[in-house]
Design a protein around this motif. Sequence first.
Motif, PDB file in Angstrom:
ATOM      1  N   UNK A 158     -20.347 -11.576 -58.171  1.00 52.61           N
ATOM      2  CA  UNK A 158     -20.425 -13.027 -57.857  1.00 52.61           C
ATOM      3  C   UNK A 158     -21.341 -13.147 -58.048  1.00 52.61           C
ATOM      4  N   UNK A 159     -22.093 -13.758 -59.644  1.00 56.91           N
ATOM      5  CA  UNK A 159     -22.461 -14.097 -60.454  1.00 56.91           C
ATOM      6  C   UNK A 159     -22.959 -15.430 -61.608  1.00 56.91           C
ATOM      7  N   UNK A 160     -23.372 -16.597 -60.956  1.00 56.73           N
ATOM      8  CA  UNK A 160     -23.198 -17.889 -61.657  1.00 56.73           C
ATOM      9  C   UNK A 160     -23.170 -17.417 -62.917  1.00 56.73           C
ATOM     10  N   UNK A 161     -22.576 -18.673 -63.555  1.00 62.18           N
ATOM     11  CA  UNK A 161     -22.580 -18.750 -65.467  1.00 62.18           C
ATOM     12  C   UNK A 161     -24.075 -18.847 -65.994  1.00 62.18           C
ATOM     13  N   UNK A 185     -23.176  -3.670 -59.334  1.00 62.79           N
ATOM     14  CA  UNK A 185     -22.415  -3.630 -58.078  1.00 62.79           C
ATOM     15  C   UNK A 185     -22.424  -4.012 -57.541  1.00 62.79           C
ATOM     16  N   UNK A 186     -22.844  -5.487 -58.104  1.00 64.28           N
ATOM     17  CA  UNK A 186     -22.911  -6.323 -57.229  1.00 64.28           C
ATOM     18  C   UNK A 186     -24.104  -6.296 -55.539  1.00 64.28           C
ATOM     19  N   UNK A 187     -24.478  -5.628 -56.261  1.00 66.03           N
ATOM     20  CA  UNK A 187     -26.375  -5.266 -54.917  1.00 66.03           C
ATOM     21  C   UNK A 187     -27.065  -5.507 -54.676  1.00 66.03           C
ATOM     22  N   UNK A 188     -27.181  -6.939 -56.020  1.00 61.99           N
ATOM     23  CA  UNK A 188     -28.676  -7.394 -56.372  1.00 61.99           C
ATOM     24  C   UNK A 188     -29.376  -7.003 -54.914  1.00 61.99           C
TER      25      UNK A 188
END
Length: 227
Positions: free
Chosen positions: A145-148, A169-172
């Motif tokens: 789920x990271x923006x461009x 792993x998307x847990x930032x």
Amino acid sequence: MNKALIIKRTAKYVESTLSGEHTGHDWWHIYRVWQNAKHIGRHEKVNMFVVELAALLHDIADWKLHGTSHKTGPEIAANWLKKNGVDAATIKHVSAIMHDMTYRGPKAQAKELSREGQVVQDADRLEAMGAIGIARVFAFGPVIKQPIHVPGLKPHLYATAHQYRRKYTGQAKNKREQGSSINHFYEKLLLLKDLMNTPSGKKLAAHRHQYMLDYLREFFQEWDGRK
Ligand code: ADP
Ligand code: NI
């Protein structure tokens, strides 16, 4: 020991194990690393059986996605090779390469690799560069789920393997740690050319590096409507 047959079977095994993997370590990633490794290996004095097996098995269980252990992948690989009658020395060498070659973030200490390990590591690093590397960054971004791109958000050199994995792993923990796909070029991809081990790996990397720089220049020009 029929080496060609073992390689063929291993390729089939990896293909069926990694089908349905969409984080950038799908079968086609393995296929390309395998081809890169053969290309680079041809110019080096190496045991190609070890190189090919390690290239095929290197992502069989990525530590970032499979809990905390760096040992799971090498163990799975060793079991597979044993079952196929591969000799103990080859198994030991292949699992050592798998254990030591993985990238643990920009500040983590790199491990000493054998010549075979250096070839496979170069082959894998090339995969994150150039046209394929660009495709993979933007394919992977949405997984976490990271923006461009986020103007003003500075690249972040992850201090620990732990922090790197959390992001991966998307847990930032926050926006800064989460980052952007464009920042990933500055955090990792543009650093890779200086980490290449072999002369032919370096040559291929230099070309892919330039290609990424050209891409980024275009990207920023388009972002601001200058092109
Ligand atoms: P490796 O196969 O060397 O272990 P990684 O698992 O770190 O490589 O990354 C797999 C692919 O996903 C690479 O092409 C990499 O550039 C990309 N990737 C990894 N982390 C990010 C991120 N935070 N943002 C965008 N792309 C990423
Ligand atoms: Ni890989």
